[in-house]
Enzyme design. Structure first.
Site, mmCIF file in Angstrom:
data_model
loop_
_atom_site.group_PDB
_atom_site.id
_atom_site.type_symbol
_atom_site.label_atom_id
_atom_site.label_comp_id
_atom_site.label_asym_id
_atom_site.label_seq_id
_atom_site.Cartn_x
_atom_site.Cartn_y
_atom_site.Cartn_z
ATOM 1 N N GLY A 1 0.771 -1.248 0.066
ATOM 2 C CA GLY A 1 0.084 0.065 -0.113
ATOM 3 C C GLY A 1 0.736 1.216 -0.138
ATOM 4 C CG PHE A 2 -0.088 5.671 -0.818
ATOM 5 C CD1 PHE A 2 -0.087 5.204 -1.864
ATOM 6 C CD2 PHE A 2 0.069 7.117 -0.454
ATOM 7 C CE1 PHE A 2 0.130 6.386 -2.991
ATOM 8 C CE2 PHE A 2 0.191 7.987 -1.325
ATOM 9 C CZ PHE A 2 0.180 7.552 -2.571
ATOM 10 C CG HIS A 3 5.181 1.280 2.067
ATOM 11 N ND1 HIS A 3 6.464 1.586 2.094
ATOM 12 C CD2 HIS A 3 4.945 0.309 1.316
ATOM 13 C CE1 HIS A 3 6.981 0.921 1.095
ATOM 14 N NE2 HIS A 3 6.045 0.166 0.535
ATOM 15 C CB ILE A 4 7.627 5.672 4.579
ATOM 16 C CG1 ILE A 4 8.290 7.120 4.614
ATOM 17 C CG2 ILE A 4 8.557 4.529 4.431
ATOM 18 C CD1 ILE A 4 7.445 8.052 5.245
ATOM 19 C CD GLU B 1 6.919 -0.746 -2.586
ATOM 20 O OE1 GLU B 1 5.815 -1.625 -2.408
ATOM 21 O OE2 GLU B 1 7.160 0.255 -2.051
#
Length: 90
Positions: free
Chosen positions: A13-16, A89
């Site tokens: 997901g929208f991690h760092i 990713e």
């Protein structure tokens, strides 16, 4: 104003890291860029990593990327492509 819906593709997901990449790309444009997760009334400034991180977006989340300004179409297209690519990713 120009907007497009996209689905978060990367597993984490929208991690760092994705949030950082997204913010860096968004700041390259003059337009105001906003993110709106589907099913909520939340609106986040795409040029603020803190705003993006507070959304807690996971894989499969549908977001609308909206831009308004002189390069709005290009901004939305490039940011949508970044999300669709899974932020490199996968």
């Amino acid at each position: 104003m120009y907007a497009q819906k996209v689905v978060i593709q990367n597993t984490a997901g929208f991690h760092i890291r994705p949030a950082q990449l997204f913010t860096e790309k968004a700041t390259q444009f003059q337009s105001t860029v906003l993110i709106m997760p589907e099913g909520t009334t939340t609106v986040a400034d795409a040029k603020s990593i803190l705003n993006l991180m507070t959304l807690g977006l996971e894989k499969g989340a549908v977001i609308t990327i909206q831009a308004e300004g002189p390069d709005e179409t290009e901004a939305v297209a490039e940011l949508s492509e970044l999300v669709a690519s899974g932020f490199g990713e996968e």
